[in-house]
Structures are given as C-alpha cells and as structure tokens.
Design a protein around this motif. Structure first.
Motif, PDB file in Angstrom:
ATOM      1  N   UNK A 245       3.760  10.917  -0.583  1.00 17.34           N
ATOM      2  CA  UNK A 245       4.277  12.197  -0.635  1.00 17.34           C
ATOM      3  C   UNK A 245       4.486  13.215  -0.867  1.00 17.34           C
ATOM      4  N   UNK A 246       3.072  14.172  -1.658  1.00 16.44           N
ATOM      5  CA  UNK A 246       2.590  14.908  -1.912  1.00 16.44           C
ATOM      6  C   UNK A 246       2.057  15.741  -0.637  1.00 16.44           C
TER       7      UNK A 246
ATOM      8  N   UNK B 179       0.902  -1.153  -0.214  1.00 15.12           N
ATOM      9  CA  UNK B 179       0.168   0.465   0.276  1.00 15.12           C
ATOM     10  C   UNK B 179       1.089   1.332   0.094  1.00 15.12           C
ATOM     11  N   UNK B 180       2.444   1.464   0.488  1.00 17.23           N
ATOM     12  CA  UNK B 180       2.416   2.199   0.727  1.00 17.23           C
ATOM     13  C   UNK B 180       3.476   2.375  -0.675  1.00 17.23           C
TER      14      UNK B 180
ATOM     15  N   UNK C  39      -1.028  26.737  -3.064  1.00 18.32           N
ATOM     16  CA  UNK C  39      -1.037  26.260  -4.015  1.00 18.32           C
ATOM     17  C   UNK C  39       0.303  25.923  -3.962  1.00 18.32           C
ATOM     18  N   UNK C  40       0.664  24.707  -3.184  1.00 11.92           N
ATOM     19  CA  UNK C  40       2.010  24.322  -3.182  1.00 11.92           C
ATOM     20  C   UNK C  40       1.891  22.625  -3.705  1.00 11.92           C
ATOM     21  N   UNK C  41       0.676  22.197  -4.391  1.00 12.76           N
ATOM     22  CA  UNK C  41       0.827  20.363  -4.243  1.00 12.76           C
ATOM     23  C   UNK C  41       0.953  19.647  -5.785  1.00 12.76           C
ATOM     24  N   UNK C  42       1.092  19.194  -5.485  1.00 12.05           N
ATOM     25  CA  UNK C  42       1.748  18.501  -6.755  1.00 12.05           C
ATOM     26  C   UNK C  42       1.064  18.226  -8.438  1.00 12.05           C
ATOM     27  N   UNK C  43      -0.093  18.645  -7.909  1.00 15.08           N
ATOM     28  CA  UNK C  43      -0.854  19.585  -9.388  1.00 15.08           C
ATOM     29  C   UNK C  43      -0.815  20.575  -9.373  1.00 15.08           C
TER      30      UNK C  43
ATOM     31  N   UNK D 253       3.803  18.460   1.154  1.00 18.80           N
ATOM     32  CA  UNK D 253       3.566  20.195   1.714  1.00 18.80           C
ATOM     33  C   UNK D 253       3.495  20.854   3.028  1.00 18.80           C
ATOM     34  N   UNK D 254       3.150  19.630   3.876  1.00 19.43           N
ATOM     35  CA  UNK D 254       3.103  19.852   4.983  1.00 19.43           C
ATOM     36  C   UNK D 254       4.940  20.321   5.658  1.00 19.43           C
ATOM     37  N   UNK D 255       5.260  19.495   4.993  1.00 19.23           N
ATOM     38  CA  UNK D 255       7.363  20.034   5.566  1.00 19.23           C
ATOM     39  C   UNK D 255       7.817  22.429   4.971  1.00 19.23           C
ATOM     40  N   UNK D 256       6.612  21.302   4.084  1.00 15.03           N
ATOM     41  CA  UNK D 256       6.887  22.770   3.128  1.00 15.03           C
ATOM     42  C   UNK D 256       5.857  24.264   4.306  1.00 15.03           C
TER      43      UNK D 256
END
Length: 356
Positions: free
Chosen positions: A254-255, A245-246, A275-279, A259-262
């Motif tokens: 990972x996204x 599942x990972x 608006x820092x998500x991968x999409x 985002x949390x670290x950013x």
C-alpha cells in the motif's frame, strides 16, 4: 540457525567493509551522522544460505517432493541474483531503469524454472471449473509483476533503522504459520530461514543502527518473501493463498502504491526519491524514530494475525486478540508520547530518514 549465523557474520562483514572503505558517508538528506557500512545484506545472505544448507545436509529436505525441493534452490538462486543487483547499486549507484530491467530479466528466468503463478483456484465456480489455468503469457506477466513489485515495496520501506528487516521478519513469521497450516513444508523452510536472518540482523540494525542492509539486503528480502508466497500452494494460487501474502505484505504494498500515485499525480517519475512514504509522514507528524518503527511493526503483526484467521489456523482468534491488544497498546503509547511532546514544544524526531 539463520538468526545465529547472521548475527555472527555481521561484525565480520562490517570490519571488512571498513577496511576496504565500503561505507556510506553522511550528507544532508541521510539520518546517520558518521560513516556507516551499508552492505549488511551480505551477512543476511550467508545466514540464510547456511541455515538452508545445514537443513539439507541433515535430511530436512527429504520431507519434500522433488518439485518443491527444486523450487527451494530456484528461490535461493533468484534471491542471490536480486541481491547482486542491489549490491551493484550500493557500490556504483545504478540508475533506476537498468535496475528494473535486471529485476524483470531475473524474474522471467525464475518463471522459466517453474517458480510461477500458473493457476488460480476459485472454488465458488464449482468443482469442474474451480481451477483457472493462466495462459503462459499471462502467467509470465503476473509472476514478474508479483516478484518485482514486492521486491521494490520492501526496498522502498528501508528508510529507517530496523524498519525493513523488522517488517520483513514479522511477515516471514506470518508466512511460517500460514505455510504449515496449509501443510506447505517447502515454503515453511524458506520462511523460517528468512525470519531468522531478519531477526539476527536486527540485533545490529535496530535504532541506533550500527550497520545498514543496503539495497542488496532489501532486494533479497523482498524477492524471497514474494517467492515464498508462490511456492506455498500445491497446484496454483488459491483464493486463500493469494489473499494471505497480500494481507501480510499489505503495508509495504500500500505504501509503494500510494507513493507511485503521488509522484505520477505531481508529474514526477515513480523512481524520483522523496519523503512521501508512510514512515516519513509519521516522522513529520512528530513521532520519534523508534516509535514510528514500533508502530509499523505492530500494524504488520496484526495483519499477520488476520492472515492466520483467513487461513483457518489453530488458535487463530487467540493470536488475533493478542495482536489487536499489541496494536492498540502501541497506538495509545505513541499518541501519548506525541501529545506530551507537543505540550513541551519539543519535537520527538530530530533525524532525517533515508530517502527512497
């Protein structure tokens, strides 16, 4: 069955919400330009429940031992509870912390009903010590983090038309193959029903979307995916079943982590929308809405194929080869479109994604 029921219920849910005025009005930070219904998760719940109920009525659950049978209904109850939290947020715009407290409380209740990470098998330690039984407190913490983390990862991915439903559907298809490869029929039933309701909903949600799933729908998808990955193993999470599942869900996980670290690095709350998500990044790079979604689909299905290789499934290398070809094709086509758009100085993306 799940796909058919979901696709059938969506128009009725949309009509009812329009009649009651339950719509998401456009504003400067949203991509839609006309009022949209955002309670499509209701149709997904109906499709999922109808498919499982019919399977039960025709005796499909008779294949399962009593414990696995119980875990299916526990998962369904947990999914409904997570859906209600999201539905309340859709209707009343709940603050982040009450939502998180509700999710943790439900996850703890689910743990108490037996849906838990109770042990991890580590075969390299030898037969006598290969099964590491987790103490109750560590089991509770691990289960809550797993359920709540994956739920919010899928929710945060719901920023473009069809993105969350498509990624969750592809991940569920991967879990179907993995579950039956490991002879885990209960997890396979749940994954099949979940994949079906995602595919049925995509008929109405792919760009340009005619309805949104809302937080209720994304919470339901995320929780159910997380629960399926716990139900699969017979005695505990093996190293393989923990990795699968990972792998399949590594894109949203990972996204969310990035985002949390950013946000923390910039001194902001992890729940602060941006608006820092991968999409968002792909859209800013110049990819069109559809190409962004399809590119993320391609990457997710490649991760699912990689999980089949780890699970030692039949024809695993054939599926990995096909998935790799699809991913490479998607990347090349997207890159070509991006280069062409830059040559003509015409940006491909003209809409703003929903902010999570």
């Amino acid at each position: 069955m799940a796909a058919t029921f979901t696709a059938f219920f969506v128009p009725g849910v949309k009509a009812l919400c329009l009649r009651l005025g339950l719509i998401d009005s456009p504003d400067k930070r949203k991509q839609h330009r006309s009022p949209m219904v955002r309670l499509g998760g209701v149709a997904m719940i109906f499709g999922f429940c109808c498919a499982l109920t019919i399977t039960w009525l025709i005796g499909g659950f008779g294949l399962l031992p009593p414990l696995k049978d119980q875990l299916i209904w526990t998962t369904l109850a947990g999914g409904l509870c997570f859906f209600l939290i999201g539905l309340a947020d859709d209707l009343f715009a709940l603050p982040p912390f009450p939502r998180l407290i509700g999710q943790v409380s439900i996850a703890m209740a689910i743990w108490s009903q037996g849906l838990r990470i109770g042990a991890i098998e580590m075969p390299w330690l030898g037969e006598e010590s290969s099964l590491m039984v987790l103490p109750p407190l560590l089991s509770l913490i691990s289960t809550v983090i797993w359920l709540v983390g994956i739920t919010n990862a899928i929710n945060w991915l719901d920023g473009l038309d069809g993105l969350a439903a498509g990624v969750a559907g592809i991940a569920a298809i991967g879990l179907i193959s993995v579950s039956f490869s490991l002879h885990q029929v209960a997890a396979g039933f749940l994954a099949a029903a979940l994949a079906g309701c995602c595919l049925g909903f995509l008929r109405h949600n792919f760009n340009p979307a005619r309805i949104f799933m809302g937080d209720g729908g994304s919470y339901f998808l995320g929780f159910t995916l997380a629960a399926i990955s716990i139900i699969g193993p017979a005695k505990g999470l093996t190293t393989v079943s923990l990795l699968l599942p990972l792998l399949i869900l590594s894109l949203p996980l990972a996204d969310m982590s990035a985002v949390i670290m950013s946000r923390l690095r910039e001194g902001r709350s992890p729940f602060h929308p941006d608006r820092s998500h991968i999409h968002h990044r792909l859209l800013r790079a110049g990819f069109s809405h559809r190409k962004t979604v399809l590119l993320l689909y391609a990457f997710t299905q490649w991760l699912g194929a990689l999980a089949l290789v780890v699970a030692n499934a039949e024809m695993r290398f054939l599926w990995l080869t096909v998935a790799t070809a699809i991913l490479i094709t998607a990347v090349l086509l997207s890159r070509k479109e991006l280069i062409d758009s830059r040559k003509t100085n015409q940006p491909l993306n003209t809409t703003s994604p929903r902010v999570k």
